[in-house]
Design an enzyme around this catalytic site. Structure first.
Site, PDB file in Angstrom:
ATOM      1  N   HIS A   8       0.819  -1.207   0.000  1.00  0.00           N
ATOM      2  CA  HIS A   8       0.000   0.000   0.000  1.00  0.00           C
ATOM      3  C   HIS A   8       0.858   1.264   0.000  1.00  0.00           C
ATOM      4  CE1 HIS A   8       0.506  -0.620   4.447  1.00  0.00           C
ATOM      5  NE2 HIS A   8       0.628   0.693   4.447  1.00  0.00           N
ATOM      6  N   HIS A  81       3.985   7.289   3.372  1.00  0.00           N
ATOM      7  CA  HIS A  81       4.949   6.188   3.261  1.00  0.00           C
ATOM      8  C   HIS A  81       4.546   5.193   2.179  1.00  0.00           C
ATOM      9  CE1 HIS A  81       1.921   4.389   6.032  1.00  0.00           C
ATOM     10  NE2 HIS A  81       2.251   3.255   5.434  1.00  0.00           N
ATOM     11  N   GLU A 130       7.619   1.409   5.026  1.00  0.00           N
ATOM     12  CA  GLU A 130       7.108   0.394   5.929  1.00  0.00           C
ATOM     13  C   GLU A 130       7.424  -0.974   5.321  1.00  0.00           C
ATOM     14  OE1 GLU A 130       2.861  -1.107   7.903  1.00  0.00           O
ATOM     15  OE2 GLU A 130       2.893   0.680   6.614  1.00  0.00           O
TER      16      GLU A 130
END
Length: 139
Positions: A8, A81, A130
């Site tokens: 994502h 992010h 991440e």
């Protein structure tokens, strides 16, 4: 360590409700999860499905939230992010640390219910990244 699929793109927003309306009404998104609180992370999140990934909408849960500081600098919100999957979170953490990258904290449960950690933008080409262990029921 082998980098997996892009899971994502995290987008910080001052209002998840307004962002949901944007992705639904302007972008044509039809699958958007119900927002939920992640108090341990200091955020409220929901996911907007796209054909090949997701957008994670992130709203701060108060002034102690790390997203609160991001929004202070970027009041309209924006990309926060990128999140990539890896098969083994602990091996990935050791690999990044072995390369001298600054890992931000220990692995912890993220919004998908699987272990995650973040790598500092200075070690990732300027992008907060991440790293997420691939969910067991994924893909």
């Amino acid at each position: 360590m082998k980098l997996g699929r892009l899971n994502h793109v995290g987008v910080a927003t001052p209002s998840i409700a307004d962002s949901i309306a944007f992705y639904r009404d302007v972008m044509g998104a039809s699958v958007i999860t119900e927002p939920f609180d992640l108090p341990a992370q200091g955020v409220k999140v929901c996911f907007v499905d796209t054909p090949n990934s997701q957008i994670e909408l992130i709203e701060p849960l108060g002034e102690a939230s790390p997203i609160h500081g991001f929004l202070a600098k970027n009041p309209a919100g924006g990309q926060h992010h990128l999140c990539y999957e890896v098969p083994d979170i602990h091996a990935a953490k050791a690999w990044f640390e072995g390369k001298g990258a600054k890992v931000l904290g220990e692995p912890r449960i993220g919004a998908h219910g699987t272990l995650i950690f973040f790598v500092h933008p200075k070690d990732m080409g300027g992008v907060l990244t991440e790293i997420m262990e691939t969910p067991k029921d994924a893909h």
